[in-house]
Design a protein around this motif. Structure first.
Motif, mmCIF file in Angstrom:
data_model
loop_
_atom_site.group_PDB
_atom_site.id
_atom_site.type_symbol
_atom_site.label_atom_id
_atom_site.label_comp_id
_atom_site.label_asym_id
_atom_site.label_seq_id
_atom_site.Cartn_x
_atom_site.Cartn_y
_atom_site.Cartn_z
ATOM 1 N N PRO A 80 43.732 39.797 35.784
ATOM 2 C CA PRO A 80 43.500 38.364 35.874
ATOM 3 C C PRO A 80 44.758 37.558 35.531
ATOM 4 C CG PRO A 80 42.532 39.237 33.848
ATOM 5 C CD PRO A 80 43.162 40.388 34.569
ATOM 6 N N ALA A 81 45.048 36.598 36.401
ATOM 7 C CA ALA A 81 46.227 35.748 36.208
ATOM 8 C C ALA A 81 46.059 34.472 37.031
ATOM 9 C CB ALA A 81 47.490 36.483 36.647
ATOM 10 N N TRP A 82 46.868 33.459 36.703
ATOM 11 C CA TRP A 82 46.946 32.283 37.562
ATOM 12 C C TRP A 82 48.320 31.659 37.457
ATOM 13 C CZ3 TRP A 82 44.426 31.316 32.841
ATOM 14 C CH2 TRP A 82 44.855 30.204 32.115
ATOM 15 N N VAL A 83 48.669 30.921 38.524
ATOM 16 C CA VAL A 83 49.933 30.196 38.592
ATOM 17 C C VAL A 83 49.614 28.770 39.016
ATOM 18 C CG1 VAL A 83 52.197 30.025 39.696
ATOM 19 C CG2 VAL A 83 51.227 32.282 39.196
ATOM 20 N N ASN A 97 57.147 21.880 38.811
ATOM 21 C CA ASN A 97 57.096 22.696 37.619
ATOM 22 C C ASN A 97 56.116 23.834 37.918
ATOM 23 O OD1 ASN A 97 57.384 23.477 34.922
ATOM 24 N ND2 ASN A 97 55.649 22.235 34.292
ATOM 25 N N VAL A 98 56.503 25.057 37.618
ATOM 26 C CA VAL A 98 55.640 26.212 37.860
ATOM 27 C C VAL A 98 55.353 26.868 36.513
ATOM 28 C CG1 VAL A 98 55.378 28.402 39.090
ATOM 29 C CG2 VAL A 98 56.713 26.548 40.120
ATOM 30 N N VAL A 99 54.065 27.026 36.213
ATOM 31 C CA VAL A 99 53.647 27.694 34.982
ATOM 32 C C VAL A 99 52.610 28.752 35.337
ATOM 33 C CG1 VAL A 99 54.128 25.739 33.456
ATOM 34 C CG2 VAL A 99 51.871 25.976 34.468
ATOM 35 N N GLY A 100 52.526 29.772 34.524
ATOM 36 C CA GLY A 100 51.557 30.815 34.814
ATOM 37 C C GLY A 100 51.108 31.537 33.561
ATOM 38 N N TYR A 101 49.967 32.205 33.708
ATOM 39 C CA TYR A 101 49.347 32.936 32.606
ATOM 40 C C TYR A 101 48.772 34.237 33.141
ATOM 41 C CZ TYR A 101 49.782 28.441 30.331
ATOM 42 O OH TYR A 101 50.297 27.291 29.803
ATOM 43 N N TYR A 102 48.780 35.257 32.314
ATOM 44 C CA TYR A 102 48.254 36.544 32.756
ATOM 45 C C TYR A 102 47.558 37.267 31.614
ATOM 46 C CZ TYR A 102 52.151 38.753 30.316
ATOM 47 O OH TYR A 102 53.025 39.167 29.345
ATOM 48 N N ALA A 103 46.531 38.028 31.988
ATOM 49 C CA ALA A 103 45.842 38.903 31.039
ATOM 50 C C ALA A 103 45.860 40.321 31.586
ATOM 51 C CB ALA A 103 44.406 38.428 30.816
ATOM 52 N N GLY A 104 46.541 40.504 32.700
ATOM 53 C CA GLY A 104 46.634 41.813 33.344
ATOM 54 C C GLY A 104 48.031 42.392 33.207
ATOM 55 N N ASP A 105 48.487 43.031 34.270
ATOM 56 C CA ASP A 105 49.782 43.714 34.296
ATOM 57 C C ASP A 105 50.930 42.698 34.343
ATOM 58 O OD1 ASP A 105 52.091 44.940 36.159
ATOM 59 O OD2 ASP A 105 51.089 46.573 35.056
ATOM 60 N N LYS A 106 51.819 42.773 33.361
ATOM 61 C CA LYS A 106 52.920 41.816 33.265
ATOM 62 C C LYS A 106 53.863 41.904 34.453
ATOM 63 C CE LYS A 106 56.729 40.278 30.363
ATOM 64 N NZ LYS A 106 57.473 40.468 29.108
ATOM 65 N N GLY A 107 54.194 43.094 34.887
ATOM 66 C CA GLY A 107 55.106 43.257 36.026
ATOM 67 C C GLY A 107 54.537 42.671 37.310
#
Length: 129
Positions: A80-83, A97-107
């Motif tokens: 799970p992620a979003w941008v 401006n671009v921001v993002g968050y992730y709870a899955g694979d960082k790569g």
């Protein structure tokens, strides 16, 4: 003064609250934080929902903040992620401006984030010409 207070009170129930663009301090979040933010966005911006199932993405738009929020769906390598791409404008220029968050694979998230950052840079370049 009374008229402006009355007008404000009358319009208050109809005012839409903008979705927060940077809801967390760190990009690495928990799955429950992802689910919580996704629920807020999908509720507040339901009418703007666009699904791109072939890419395992869904996108919402917030006109009040000029933001586009792309969530991964199950099956996306970064899920799970979003941008979020947030358009910033003034009299002379436009930027994103671009921001993002992730709870899955960082790569995998970094790949997704870099794709959105490249799109934002290209859009900014096109508008600057």
């Amino acid at each position: 003064m009374r008229a402006s207070v009355l007008l404000t009170l009358l319009l208050l129930p109809f005012a839409a609250e903008a979705v927060e663009i940077t809801p967390f301090e760190e990009a690495n979040i928990s799955e429950s934080e992802f689910a919580q933010y996704h629920a807020i966005v999908s509720r507040e911006l339901a009418s703007t929902h666009r699904a791109y199932t072939e890419h395992f993405l869904e996108v919402y738009s917030d006109e009040s903040t000029r933001a586009s929020i792309a969530f991964t769906l199950p099956g996306h390598p970064a899920h799970p992620a979003w941008v979020t791409r947030h358009v910033l404008m003034d009299e002379d220029s436009i930027s994103m401006n671009v921001v993002g968050y992730y709870a899955g694979d960082k790569g995998e998230f970094e790949k997704l984030f870099n794709q959105y950052r490249a799109m934002a840079e290209e859009t900014t370049r096109q508008f600057s010409q």
